[in-house]
Write a protein that holds these residues in place. Structure first.
Motif, mmCIF file in Angstrom:
data_model
loop_
_atom_site.group_PDB
_atom_site.id
_atom_site.type_symbol
_atom_site.label_atom_id
_atom_site.label_comp_id
_atom_site.label_asym_id
_atom_site.label_seq_id
_atom_site.Cartn_x
_atom_site.Cartn_y
_atom_site.Cartn_z
ATOM 1 N N ILE A 125 0.742 -0.957 -0.185
ATOM 2 C CA ILE A 125 0.203 0.114 -0.263
ATOM 3 C C ILE A 125 0.941 1.142 0.233
ATOM 4 C CG2 ILE A 125 -1.996 1.204 1.645
ATOM 5 C CD1 ILE A 125 -2.704 -1.376 2.195
ATOM 6 N N ALA A 126 2.221 1.257 0.803
ATOM 7 C CA ALA A 126 2.958 2.810 0.639
ATOM 8 C C ALA A 126 3.325 2.449 -0.485
ATOM 9 C CB ALA A 126 3.695 2.211 1.796
ATOM 10 N N LEU A 127 3.921 1.632 -1.631
ATOM 11 C CA LEU A 127 4.435 2.001 -2.201
ATOM 12 C C LEU A 127 3.584 1.955 -3.511
ATOM 13 C CD1 LEU A 127 7.263 -1.091 -1.654
ATOM 14 C CD2 LEU A 127 7.614 1.380 -1.402
ATOM 15 N N GLY A 128 3.000 1.245 -3.839
ATOM 16 C CA GLY A 128 1.624 1.029 -4.592
ATOM 17 C C GLY A 128 1.778 -0.063 -5.822
ATOM 18 N N VAL A 129 1.095 -0.065 -6.349
ATOM 19 C CA VAL A 129 0.898 -0.161 -7.669
ATOM 20 C C VAL A 129 2.015 -1.117 -8.790
ATOM 21 C CG1 VAL A 129 -1.141 -0.706 -7.909
ATOM 22 C CG2 VAL A 129 -0.597 0.502 -9.272
ATOM 23 N N ASN A 130 2.750 0.150 -8.344
ATOM 24 C CA ASN A 130 3.928 -0.002 -9.589
ATOM 25 C C ASN A 130 5.608 -1.078 -8.518
ATOM 26 O OD1 ASN A 130 2.233 0.347 -11.782
ATOM 27 N ND2 ASN A 130 2.839 2.929 -11.461
ATOM 28 N N ALA A 131 5.212 -0.979 -7.686
ATOM 29 C CA ALA A 131 6.265 -1.527 -6.484
ATOM 30 C C ALA A 131 7.400 -2.547 -6.929
ATOM 31 C CB ALA A 131 6.393 -0.865 -5.476
ATOM 32 N N PRO A 170 9.201 -6.381 -6.559
ATOM 33 C CA PRO A 170 9.556 -7.272 -5.220
ATOM 34 C C PRO A 170 9.950 -6.653 -4.516
ATOM 35 C CG PRO A 170 8.914 -8.220 -7.685
ATOM 36 C CD PRO A 170 8.702 -6.608 -7.936
ATOM 37 N N GLU A 171 11.909 -6.917 -5.078
ATOM 38 C CA GLU A 171 12.674 -6.337 -3.844
ATOM 39 C C GLU A 171 11.677 -5.169 -3.461
ATOM 40 O OE1 GLU A 171 12.283 -6.612 -7.454
ATOM 41 O OE2 GLU A 171 13.443 -8.570 -7.683
ATOM 42 N N ALA A 172 11.112 -4.064 -3.546
ATOM 43 C CA ALA A 172 11.564 -2.657 -3.084
ATOM 44 C C ALA A 172 10.276 -2.637 -1.962
ATOM 45 C CB ALA A 172 10.911 -2.197 -4.305
ATOM 46 N N VAL A 173 8.859 -4.259 -2.026
ATOM 47 C CA VAL A 173 8.437 -4.158 -1.648
ATOM 48 C C VAL A 173 9.389 -5.350 -0.247
ATOM 49 C CG1 VAL A 173 6.739 -6.146 -0.746
ATOM 50 C CG2 VAL A 173 6.680 -4.097 -2.968
ATOM 51 N N ALA A 174 9.652 -6.499 -0.012
ATOM 52 C CA ALA A 174 10.055 -6.857 0.447
ATOM 53 C C ALA A 174 11.215 -6.194 0.804
ATOM 54 C CB ALA A 174 11.199 -8.350 -0.576
ATOM 55 N N GLU A 175 12.081 -5.357 0.470
ATOM 56 C CA GLU A 175 12.477 -4.281 1.505
ATOM 57 C C GLU A 175 11.979 -3.437 2.710
ATOM 58 O OE1 GLU A 175 16.259 -2.426 3.279
ATOM 59 O OE2 GLU A 175 15.292 -4.014 2.023
ATOM 60 N N LEU A 176 10.804 -3.040 2.323
ATOM 61 C CA LEU A 176 10.260 -2.243 2.750
ATOM 62 C C LEU A 176 9.396 -2.657 4.101
ATOM 63 C CD1 LEU A 176 8.721 0.710 3.488
ATOM 64 C CD2 LEU A 176 7.141 0.566 1.986
ATOM 65 N N ARG A 177 8.839 -4.412 3.948
ATOM 66 C CA ARG A 177 8.401 -5.267 5.011
ATOM 67 C C ARG A 177 9.388 -5.390 5.611
ATOM 68 N NH1 ARG A 177 6.568 -10.028 0.506
ATOM 69 N NH2 ARG A 177 4.258 -8.461 0.527
ATOM 70 N N ARG A 178 11.039 -5.506 5.632
ATOM 71 C CA ARG A 178 11.862 -5.703 5.993
ATOM 72 C C ARG A 178 12.209 -4.115 7.426
ATOM 73 N NH1 ARG A 178 16.718 -4.257 7.742
ATOM 74 N NH2 ARG A 178 17.112 -3.187 5.699
ATOM 75 N N GLN A 179 12.464 -3.503 6.424
ATOM 76 C CA GLN A 179 11.617 -2.491 7.175
ATOM 77 C C GLN A 179 11.187 -2.454 8.591
ATOM 78 O OE1 GLN A 179 12.200 1.233 4.642
ATOM 79 N NE2 GLN A 179 14.193 0.044 3.298
ATOM 80 N N PHE A 180 9.678 -2.310 7.744
ATOM 81 C CA PHE A 180 8.489 -2.090 8.633
ATOM 82 C C PHE A 180 8.630 -3.447 9.865
ATOM 83 C CE2 PHE A 180 5.113 -0.278 5.583
ATOM 84 C CZ PHE A 180 6.030 1.406 6.259
ATOM 85 N N GLY A 181 8.905 -4.440 9.953
ATOM 86 C CA GLY A 181 9.439 -5.884 10.715
ATOM 87 C C GLY A 181 8.103 -6.734 10.152
ATOM 88 N N THR A 182 7.311 -6.509 8.995
ATOM 89 C CA THR A 182 5.906 -7.510 8.883
ATOM 90 C C THR A 182 6.547 -8.619 8.210
ATOM 91 O OG1 THR A 182 5.872 -6.077 6.736
ATOM 92 C CG2 THR A 182 4.083 -5.677 8.611
#
Length: 312
Positions: A37-43, A45-57
């Protein structure tokens, strides 16, 4: 009494722990990934995984819950997924506004309910008593948000005597602070006051039929004097229980009223978090509201025991 307080504190702590598990589990089951949701639909998979790591999810749910609950014990609610700002200061800033709104609404409700409910009970066979009872029934049927809209139309749009919304901090202008909160207080207090009026009337009627009140009147006290001296404290025992439930209802009602009057309280913060899919923020606000309800119930239980010596 000390042992009772210890037991109630233990129940309060256990209830808060169960509530924390329930709130976390409910938020975890909601659909949607905060990183996506934070990165948007064009993100990617690598960016999503990195942000998940930062969020801790990306960690197991149990580890996430332990980190979150451990932070709560230290006053740390985490960091917003949307704004990357600490959640704790946001909640503390809004909590004071909501507390003032709820307490003001309860004061209005009590100022209306105690005299009107007592009057309706004392004059329950008179036309005026019937009018008060009928008015309270009408008030119960009106939701707080509808009462707010009607008050805005009457006092802000038609009479132009009070502002229709907005909030001015007390430190900036005490007069405008009071004017801005009058309509929200009334919208909450009128509805809850109607509910409390019914309970006060019922409690006072029950007390007026008791033998000790008839004895006080037989010894020379008038109806009002006997009720004031011997009846109101006993009548307040069941009302206090209802008052605690009404405070919890006021907290929920404040969520909507804050949106109607554009007041920056916890309700406004909660709705903004829901709209922005900021699940960690929503989780923190809901936990604060749940803890407030549990604390209110604890205070009501203690007050109930203090008021009624038979329980001691």
């Amino acid at each position: 009494m000390t042992l009772y307080l210890v037991r109630r504190l233990a129940v309060l702590i256990a209830s808060a722990a169960v509530a924390a598990v329930a709130v976390f589990a409910f938020m975890a089951l909601l659909p949607g990934d905060p990183a996506e949701i934070a990165l948007g639909v064009n993100a990617t998979p690598e960016a999503v995984a990195e942000l998940r790591r930062q969020f801790g999810t990306d960690r197991p749910p149990v580890a996430q819950f332990l980190d979150w609950s451990g932070g709560l014990l230290q006053g740390d609610f985490g960091t917003s997924y949307v704004t990357s700002a600490p959640i704790g200061p946001q909640i503390s800033d809004r909590l004071g506004v909501t507390a003032v709104l709820v307490l003001g609404g309860m004061v209005v409700a009590l100022v209306l309910a105690v005299p009107l409910g007592t009057f309706a009970a004392v004059h329950h066979r008179d036309p005026l008593g019937a009018v008060v009872s009928a008015a309270s029934q009408v008030g119960i049927a009106i939701p707080a948000f509808l009462a707010g809209i009607l008050l805005v139309f009457v006092f802000a749009v038609r009479a132009q005597a009070l502002p229709s919304g907005g909030y001015v901090p007390f430190a900036d202008d005490p007069g405008e602070w009071l004017r801005g909160l009058l309509l929200p207080w009334l919208s909450l207090g009128l509805v809850q006051g109607a509910v409390l009026t019914r309970y006060v009337r019922s409690a006072v009627l029950d007390v007026m039929r008791e033998d000790y009140l008839r004895t006080a009147r037989a010894k020379g006290r008038g109806r009002t004097g006997a009720l004031w001296r011997h009846g109101l404290r006993n009548a307040s025992v069941p009302v206090v229980t209802v008052l605690g439930l009404q405070l919890a209802t006021l907290l929920i009602g404040a969520v909507v009223v804050e949106r109607v009057f554009v007041i920056p309280g916890l309700g406004d913060l909660l709705l903004n978090g829901v709209a922005g899919r900021d699940l960690l923020l929503v989780q923190g606000v809901v936990m604060v509201l749940v803890a407030a309800v549990l604390l209110i119930n604890f205070v009501v239980d203690v007050a109930y025991r203090v008021l009624d010596p038979r329980l001691r």
